[in-house]
Enzyme design. Structure first.
Site, short mmCIF file in Angstrom:
data_model
loop_
_atom_site.label_atom_id
_atom_site.label_comp_id
_atom_site.label_asym_id
_atom_site.label_seq_id
_atom_site.Cartn_x
_atom_site.Cartn_y
_atom_site.Cartn_z
N ASP A 12 46.21 -27.19 -40.96
CA ASP A 12 45.27 -28.38 -40.61
C ASP A 12 45.25 -29.18 -41.84
OD1 ASP A 12 43.74 -30.51 -39.58
OD2 ASP A 12 42.35 -29.02 -38.55
C1 BGC Z 1 41.76 -32.31 -37.73
C2 BGC Z 1 42.97 -32.16 -36.88
C3 BGC Z 1 43.91 -33.40 -37.41
C4 BGC Z 1 44.07 -33.56 -38.60
C5 BGC Z 1 45.23 -34.81 -38.79
C6 BGC Z 1 41.99 -32.91 -39.30
O1 BGC Z 1 40.72 -33.21 -39.61
O2 BGC Z 1 41.03 -31.19 -37.66
O3 BGC Z 1 42.77 -31.77 -35.54
O4 BGC Z 1 45.26 -33.12 -36.40
O5 BGC Z 1 43.05 -33.70 -39.20
O6 BGC Z 1 44.34 -35.96 -38.41
#
Ligand code: BGC
Length: 765
Positions: free
Chosen positions: A277
């Protein structure tokens, strides 16, 4: 940092290398992956494993040496290595549709995406075929806007009603989550684009999400928190998996070789790529070794960490070759590698229809006294109360948000359906909303704050005279209660899970005035998750849980109120009487006061494992496997609405359960007859009660489900459900194995965990 910068300048020089030198290198797609891998320098390998920074920008090594804009607003890209024919690929959010920037500099075109219903609503359809169709539509937008991997679906367990991202997740039950997510993956990937199932695993709270330690028994981890992912991996082969931010039992999920290699790959047979993530984890080399192949969105220091680990021998080049090979496989499969000529013109019109129809199947009718719904033809004029009636919420905030071209509000939906709206009430609300909007202060200047959920304006009860007049002159009142949530912050009990004093007063006053005149009141819940209902649900005549239904929300609600669609949604979670009844409540940060600036700062600071603040630094999952209905049902704890619950305008008769065995497979067939007056669909839920055995078991566990087709009054359908012996297993920690106890298993079939219509038995020798 130094070597990374050096590499980039070296790479910039490379772009002047003679063309013939480039032509001699093996090219991805033309040469084998092994040949390409062999031709890669160590620098190129490491560069490929760390992302190309945020915002749809890719740093291209060896070609132009400059940053390219691929798809503005995408969450990230990977590095290109043109020397070897390796392009950048684009990754974008998120569960309720594609999230990209809707407009671009010096470009008159728009790039809006469809806001589809939130994941929780889709799970409430209990209709895997329909969810697959939604997935197909989402995937078409992904492909036509030039994106290669959608960072979705998200299927963390809704362990606690206050988790800020529950709207992005499906259910408190892993089987329902897994089956619905698998359908979504199949649908999206049928377009030839990838998915990233997330957040693997146990990302069940937003508070301190990047450093909190989820302390979970091995059994609960396997049976509750990993099970859904296992189902998706085994049944739908997602292209990628995104690791969670949190620690699990003291190890960062993104650094756990046990999770990413032993379980995900070796046990479940996952063949795809694992990515972090965004900014997740701490030690880049440990992430690589664990089997976390791609670090997103990519930070220069990660390059140095991996490089240093290889030079000191804590990580071998062979280890990262495995990661690189998976990257190359992913790129090879991507539309961008295949030079797919995306149109930037997905079928938004058709997808609006898909949204409207799918949302109608996931709305849950919670109350319907004396058949208040569907509305009879005598209902012509409606007064709409509650600010949310005028400002419907399509979906949640943060990565799960979508830039849609429009959202149909409740009042628009009602008037599209031919109802007249009471002008004096509408005018009063328009004026009130205008005043409140002017008073609301922006959250701050930090661009990250755009990701946060912005507080909604409070309610106010219109004056007595207006209420009396509208009760006199209109045929019906509708009150909408709105709730929103998103990344970074968990929900609160007061004024969030619970209704505010003003909302209570609004429901009371409107009901009093309308009931005095013998007229009815309908409450619409346009919410992101569970809210308290027990204290007020007896007041209105009907309650429709509309969830956040995407951009066609108001039209969908009107379809149900009017009876164009007969509701068939069922709750994918329990609605407790009070928040503190929830088994996780004492081990959840429900009273944590989040400071947005501090949260943003924490993304970029060093995060170690701490054991100081309970439910913040670490959270003990003491409820173990007894999550949601597994607790309420087993311990006979009264609830406001049970798991699987939802009313219909029709009634269904369950009859003639027959069980057939073929080796380890059991097929249970059952006849469902529509014994009501209108056509409709019913959800058939199969729960299993295990015999007393070696481990404590819940009273019932969902093991299969199906939805009927639309049955006409009097029509019957035979539904088949299947289970395997292995589905009955529990994870025995002492044996580190899945174990099926012998004995008699009770198979209970109903349309809700608390409404079992018939049962049968199966004996495991
Ligand atoms: C989130 C993810 C997301 C990623 C990219 C993160 O803050 O937890 O779910 O895919 O950002 O935007």
């Amino acid at each position: 940092m130094k070597s990374y910068n050096l590499l980039l300048s070296f790479a910039a020089l490379l772009c002047f290398a003679p063309v013939s030198a480039q032509q001699q290198s093996p090219q991805l797609g033309k040469s084998s992956i092994d040949e390409v891998l062999q031709a890669m320098t160590l620098e190129e390998k490491i560069t490929l494993l760390i992302g190309g920074e945020m915002g749809g920008k890719a740093t291209t090594i060896g070609a132009t040496g400059v940053t390219q804009n691929l798809v503005p607003g995408a969450a990230g890209t990977t590095h290109a290595i043109p020397r070897l024919g390796i392009p950048s690929i684009v990754l974008a959010d998120g569960p309720a549709g594609l999230r990209i920037q809707p407009t671009r500099d010096n470009d008159p075109n728009t790039y809006y995406c469809t806001a589809f219903p939130i994941a929780t609503l889709l799970a409430s359809t209990w209709n895997t075929g329909l969810v697959e169709e939604v997935g197909k539509s989402i995937g078409q937008e992904v492909k036509e806007y030039g994106v290669d991997v959608l960072l979705a679906p998200a299927l963390n367990i809704q362990r606690d009603p206050l988790c800020g991202r529950n709207f992005e997740y499906y259910s408190e039950d892993p089987f329902l989550s897994g089956k619905i997510a698998a359908s979504m993956v199949r649908g999206i990937q049928s377009n030839g684009v990838g998915t990233s199932i997330k957040h693997f695993a146990a990302n069940n709270q937003e508070t301190n999400r990047m450093a909190t330690n989820a302390v979970i028994s091995k059994r609960a981890l396997r049976e509750i928190y990993l099970k859904g992912f296992e189902i998706v991996v085994r049944e739908a082969s997602p292209w990628t998996v995104m690791t969670a931010y949190n620690y699990i039992n003291g190890v960062y999920a993104s650094e756990s070789r046990e999770l990413l290699t032993d379980i995900l790959r070796n046990e479940w047979g996952f063949k795809g790529l694992v990515m972090t993530d965004w900014f997740g984890g701490q030690n880049a080399a440990a992430q690589m070794y664990a089997g976390n192949d791609l670090l997103m969105p990519g930070r220069p220091y990660q390059y140095d960490e991996i490089s240093a680990a290889i030079h000191t021998g804590t990580l071998s080049e062979k280890d990262i070759d495995t990661n690189v090979r998976r990257m190359l496989q992913l790129i090879l499969a991507s539309p961008r590698f295949k030079k797919y000529p995306f149109s930037n013109k997905p079928n938004l019109k058709m997808h609006a229809t898909v949204t409207r129809q799918s949302a109608a199947e996931g709305m849950v009718l919670l109350e319907n006294k004396q058949n208040a719904l569907p509305l009879t033809d005598s209902i012509q004029t409606i007064a709409a109360f509650g600010t949310t009636s005028y400002d419907f919420i399509a979906g949640g905030s943060g990565a799960g948000d979508v830039y849609e071209a429009y959202t149909v509000s409740l009042v628009e939906g009602l008037s599209n359906a031919g109802y007249h709206l009471d002008k004096s009430v509408s005018n009063w609300y328009e004026q009130y909303i205008k005043e409140q909007t002017e008073k609301m202060r922006p959250m701050g200047n930090n661009p990250h704050l755009a990701f946060f959920n912005h507080p909604r304006m409070g309610e106010k009860v219109p004056q007595k005279e207006l209420l009396e007049k509208s009760a006199e002159t209109t045929d019906l009142a509708i009150i909408t209660i709105g709730r929103n949530a998103g990344e970074y912050v968990d929900r609160k009990i007061e004024n969030d899970f619970q209704l505010t004093n003003e909302e209570h007063a609004l429901i009371q006053n409107v009901c009093q005035n309308y009931h005095k005149k013998g007229k009815k009141v309908v409450v619409i819940l346009n919410v992101c998750g569970v809210v308290e209902t027990a204290s007020w649900k007896s007041l209105p005549d009907a309650i429709l849980l509309a969830w956040q239904a995407g951009q066609e929300g108001g039209n969908t609600v009107a379809d149900i109120l009017k009876g164009t669609v007969n509701p068939s949604g069922k709750l994918p979670m329990t609605f407790p009487i009070q928040y503190m009844d929830t088994p996780s409540s004492t081990n959840f940060p429900y009273n944590y006061k989040a400071d947005p600036e501090q949260i943003i700062a924490s993304i970029f600071t060093n995060r170690g494992l701490k054991h100081e603040q309970r439910n913040v630094d670490y959270t003990e999952y003491t409820e173990d496997i007894f999550v949601g209905y597994r607790y309420f049902d087993t311990y006979n704890k009264e609830v406001s609405y049970p798991f699987g619950y939802g009313l219909s305008y029709s009634r269904f008769y369950f009859d003639n359960p027959i069980i057939r065995q073929e080796q380890d497979n059991y097929t249970i067939s059952i006849d469902i007859t529509n014994i009501g007056q209108v056509s409709g669909k019913e959800v058939i839920q199969l729960y299993v009660k295990a015999p007393i055995g070696s481990l404590p078991k819940p009273k019932k566990e969902l093991k299969a489900f199906a939805k009927t087709k639309k049955l006409q009054p009097g029509e019957k359908q035979t539904i088949s459900l299947s289970i395997k012996t292995a589905d009955l297993a529990s994870y025995a920690e002492d044996k580190q194995a899945w174990v099926v106890d012998s004995g008699s298993y009770l198979l209970e079939i109903g349309n809700c965990v608390a409404d079992i219509k018939c049962s049968t038995q199966l004996i495991i020798p």
